[in-house]
Structure formats: structure tokens, C-alpha cells
Scaffold this motif. Structure first.
Motif, PDB file in Angstrom:
ATOM      1  N   TRP A   1      35.908  41.848  30.841  1.00  0.00           N
ATOM      2  CA  TRP A   1      36.159  42.636  32.049  1.00  0.00           C
ATOM      3  C   TRP A   1      37.465  42.193  32.711  1.00  0.00           C
ATOM      4  CZ3 TRP A   1      36.988  41.468  37.120  1.00  0.00           C
ATOM      5  CH2 TRP A   1      36.927  42.535  38.036  1.00  0.00           C
TER       6      TRP A   1
ATOM      7  N   GLU B   1      40.376  43.467  30.604  1.00  0.00           N
ATOM      8  CA  GLU B   1      40.518  44.917  30.768  1.00  0.00           C
ATOM      9  C   GLU B   1      41.196  45.273  32.088  1.00  0.00           C
ATOM     10  OE1 GLU B   1      36.496  46.179  30.508  1.00  0.00           O
ATOM     11  OE2 GLU B   1      36.311  45.706  28.364  1.00  0.00           O
ATOM     12  N   HIS B   2      40.973  44.435  33.103  1.00  0.00           N
ATOM     13  CA  HIS B   2      41.544  44.701  34.422  1.00  0.00           C
ATOM     14  C   HIS B   2      42.832  43.913  34.661  1.00  0.00           C
ATOM     15  CE1 HIS B   2      37.536  46.399  35.020  1.00  0.00           C
ATOM     16  NE2 HIS B   2      38.056  47.073  36.023  1.00  0.00           N
TER      17      HIS B   2
ATOM     18  N   TYR C   1      26.051  46.506  39.881  1.00  0.00           N
ATOM     19  CA  TYR C   1      26.915  47.626  39.505  1.00  0.00           C
ATOM     20  C   TYR C   1      27.479  47.494  38.098  1.00  0.00           C
ATOM     21  CZ  TYR C   1      26.459  48.822  44.371  1.00  0.00           C
ATOM     22  OH  TYR C   1      25.926  49.163  45.590  1.00  0.00           O
ATOM     23  N   SER C   2      27.410  46.300  37.529  1.00  0.00           N
ATOM     24  CA  SER C   2      27.901  46.104  36.165  1.00  0.00           C
ATOM     25  C   SER C   2      27.324  44.815  35.596  1.00  0.00           C
ATOM     26  CB  SER C   2      29.428  46.021  36.155  1.00  0.00           C
ATOM     27  OG  SER C   2      29.902  45.622  34.877  1.00  0.00           O
TER      28      SER C   2
ATOM     29  N   GLU D   1      34.751  52.821  41.676  1.00  0.00           N
ATOM     30  CA  GLU D   1      34.948  53.878  40.685  1.00  0.00           C
ATOM     31  C   GLU D   1      33.624  54.506  40.272  1.00  0.00           C
ATOM     32  OE1 GLU D   1      37.040  52.155  37.451  1.00  0.00           O
ATOM     33  OE2 GLU D   1      38.922  51.910  38.571  1.00  0.00           O
TER      34      GLU D   1
ATOM     35  N   SER E   1      36.396  48.400  40.762  1.00  0.00           N
ATOM     36  CA  SER E   1      35.556  48.775  39.626  1.00  0.00           C
ATOM     37  C   SER E   1      34.208  49.312  40.067  1.00  0.00           C
ATOM     38  CB  SER E   1      35.373  47.584  38.672  1.00  0.00           C
ATOM     39  OG  SER E   1      34.587  46.570  39.272  1.00  0.00           O
TER      40      SER E   1
ATOM     41  N   ALA F   1      40.100  44.018  42.187  1.00  0.00           N
ATOM     42  CA  ALA F   1      39.658  44.526  40.895  1.00  0.00           C
ATOM     43  C   ALA F   1      38.146  44.745  40.881  1.00  0.00           C
ATOM     44  CB  ALA F   1      40.067  43.571  39.781  1.00  0.00           C
ATOM     45  N   VAL F   2      37.385  43.791  41.404  1.00  0.00           N
ATOM     46  CA  VAL F   2      35.934  43.942  41.453  1.00  0.00           C
ATOM     47  C   VAL F   2      35.557  45.084  42.383  1.00  0.00           C
ATOM     48  CG1 VAL F   2      33.774  42.848  42.194  1.00  0.00           C
ATOM     49  CG2 VAL F   2      35.425  41.547  40.845  1.00  0.00           C
TER      50      VAL F   2
END
Length: 350
Positions: free
Chosen positions: A325, A328-329, A231-232, A175, A172, A168-169
Motif C-alpha cells: 500500500w 502504491e501510494h 476501510y482497508s 476515495e 485512500s 495518503a491514508v
């Protein structure tokens, strides 16, 4: 310091089982260890010195510079000043979180992601301090693999520990770079040594730079490091953290306060005197590589507190951002009750 200890889903199952089997193991103080000073001195002369209270703190993994403040507080007598005889122990087969959640030990080292997953499954872990203020973990590859951006993960082999969080990380941040995580070959290497694995089986892995990254530098094996927090903002979570359990907080908050006063002093010493702190860790754990410990400590010490008002401070937006997060994932079954997952109440006042 390993890449990560275990998969989060396996962890939660273990925690729930441990709670069912061990929930009554705490004594009346809620610490789960030793005899309280008031019980031990009943009937004695009030002027007699009270015996130290035996307390255990369990590590998340083998000793490393994430844990230096604990060893400093023990060796310099900070715990003793608070009336505590602290023993630092290795996690058992069930893991540190299960030992703390069940009351087998009152304190432990964990990660925000583990606490988040556990809380949403009804496991009563509570984070009481952020050991490091910002996430120092990320995806690392030897420079000859040419991994400079998340897009470069495509066509490469990633070695992990089998948790859905990893994909997932990775997905993300890929993407953002218009890349596809399905083009990454993901293999489970468990606790295999990073340096062995990248020479044999994999191209990159998820590491803590403060240990494995420093070791790579000392080995003369340079890395390309992609920090996930870059990145986030939601991936700039607390890892590691110190934890206790709800019962401990409810039944003996003074013990939590005493433990944290001493522990905060230990980490402050490590912030102010990295090399001296590193040598205290080496004194207690002489099998560690001296150069690695000293260089790791020099790199990590300014990152313990970083831009926070005090060491250990945790912010609601960090807990909410990462748990949102995860939800959401689809890594959580339900949103996290953020306010119950952490507290700053036991940190000493500035």
C-alpha cells in the motif's frame, strides 16, 4: 501515547545520520549496554552468582498502556529471572528508532510504518513482536463536528504531524466514499494536545483509541471514531511493535531470546490481569492519571493478542499488505523486502 511521534521522512533522515555517527557504539555482545556476564565473572569461582546484564529498552513516547508488559516484566522479576537488569528509558532527541538502529540501545518500541520506511532506506531495524495484534488507530472528531464517514472530512480541518502518510491514508479511505482529500484543510499541530487542538484549531485528528479515545470518554467528550483498518485490510498493520537491530540479532541472539521470553510473560500477565497490570504501571509512573490507566488497560488487554496464536505473532501478509500500500501510494522508493523486516523467531514457544 501521542498521535504519532514524527514524520516518516524526517525519521529516516535521522536514522541514517545516527547510523553513520553511532554505528560503532555497541560492545562485543551487540547489546550496546553493560558488561556481559561472562566477562564480569572471568576468573571468579564458577559457583558464584552471575551479575545481571544491564539492558535498556527505549519507549516511542511517554509511558502508557502500550508499554504495560515491559513494566510488568521488570516489576515482577521476569527480566531478572532471565539474568537481565532492564532499564526502561525515554527516547532522546533523535527518537527511539535511531537509538536502536545505531546500537545505542538494543531494544525499543516502534511502529510498522516506521520500520517499513527505514528498511527501504537501508536502516537495519527488525521488528521482533507486535505489541497489539490489530490497528487501534483512526481519525477521531468530537461528535458535534458531524464526521460520521470519510466524506464528512470534506470542508473540515485536520490536525496532524506533517507526514505524507497522513494525507495518503486519509485520501485512500475518502476515495472509497467518493470524496476528495484536497477538500480537507491539513494543518501541522505537532505534539499539541488533542483536546486543546479540537477546541481551538482543528476538527479531527489521528489518534490511538486505547488512550486518547478512552480519555475522551472519561472526560465526557464523546468522539466519532473512524478506524482506518475498517476501510482497508492493508491498513490493519502493526502499531506499535518491539524492535531490535540486525547486529544485535547476529551477535547476541540469546540476549534477544531472553528479553523476549520475559517480555512475553509481562504482556501475558497484562492480558490475564488488566487491573493488576495497570497498577504496576502506575507504581512506576505515578504521574499518570490512575482512572485513565486502569480503563485504558481494561480496553486494551484483550487486544494485545486478540485472534493471534500467541502474543507478539506477526504475519507476512500484514507486512506485505501495508508495504505494498505504501509503495502504491509513492510513500516508498522501492518495495519492501518483507522477510527481512520482521521475525517471530524470538517469541517463546507456545
Amino acid at each position: 501515547m501521542k498521535n504519532k511521534s514524527i514524520g516518516l521522512l524526517l525519521l529516516v533522515c535521522t536514522l541514517v545520520l545516527a547510523l553513520a555517527g553511532c554505528g560503532g557504539s555497541q560492545n562485543n555482545t551487540g547489546s550496546g549496554e553493560g558488561t556481559s556476564a561472562s566477562d564480569s565473572t572471568a576468573g571468579q569461582d564458577n559457583t558464584a552468582a552471575k551479575p545481571l546484564k544491564d539492558v535498556k529498552v527505549v519507549l516511542d513516547w511517554t509511558p502508557n498502556t502500550n508499554h504495560t508488559g515491559l513494566y510488568v516484566a521488570k516489576d515482577l522479576g521476569y527480566y531478572k529471572e532471565e539474568g537481565l537488569n532492564v532499564e526502561i528509558v525515554q527516547p532522546g532527541s533523535t527518537g527511539a528508532d535511531a537509538m536502536v538502529a545505531s546500537g545505542k540501545v538494543p531494544f525499543g518500541v516502534s511502529y510498522q510504518e516506521s520500520v517499513t520506511q527505514a528498511r527501504t532506506q537501508g536502516v537495519p531495524l527488525v521488528s521482533i513482536a507486535a505489541v497489539i495484534q490489530h490497528n487501534t488507530s483512526g481519525f477521531a472528531a468530537p461528535v458535534d463536528r458531524g464526521i460520521k464517514t470519510p466524506k464528512d472530512f470534506e470542508g473540515k480541518t485536520y490536525g496532524g504531524w506533517g507526514s505524507p502518510v497522513e494525507e495518503a491514508v486519509m485520501g485512500s479511505i475518502m476515495e472509497i466514499d467518493k470524496a476528495d482529500v484536497k477538500k480537507v484543510k491539513i494543518v501541522n499541530i505537532g505534539d499539541a494536545d488533542y483536546f486543546t487542538a479540537v477546541k481551538r484549531d482543528i476538527d479531527f485528528a489521528w489518534i490511538f483509541y486505547g488512550w486518547t479515545g478512552i480519555e475522551a470518554k472519561l472526560r465526557g467528550e464523546p468522539l466519532d471514531m473512524l478506524y482506518v483498518k475498517d476501510y482497508s485490510e492493508k491498513l490493519d498493520y502493526y502499531t506499535p511493535v518491539l524492535v531490535t537491530n540486525e547486529k544485535q540479532i547476529q551477535e547476541d541472539p540469546e540476549l534477544v531470546k531472553a528479553f523476549m521470553r520475559a517480555t512475553a510473560k509481562g504482556y501475558q500477565y497484562a492480558i490475564d490481569k488488566p487491573e493488576e497490570a495497570a497498577n504496576l504501571l502506575l507504581k512506576d509512573v505515578p504521574d499518570l492519571d490512575k482512572q485513565l490507566v486502569i480503563e485504558s488497560q481494561k480496553w486494551l488487554s484483550p487486544k494485545y493478542q486478540d485472534d493471534a496464536a500467541r502474543w507478539g505473532e506477526q504475519k507476512e501478509q500484514i507486512w506485505k499488505g501495508y508495504s505494498d500500500w505504501m509503495y502504491e501510494h509513492k510513500l516508498l522508493d522501492k518495495p519492501l523486502d518483507v522477510k527481512s523486516a520482521y521475525t517471530n523467531d524470538f517469541l517463546p514457544e507456545q
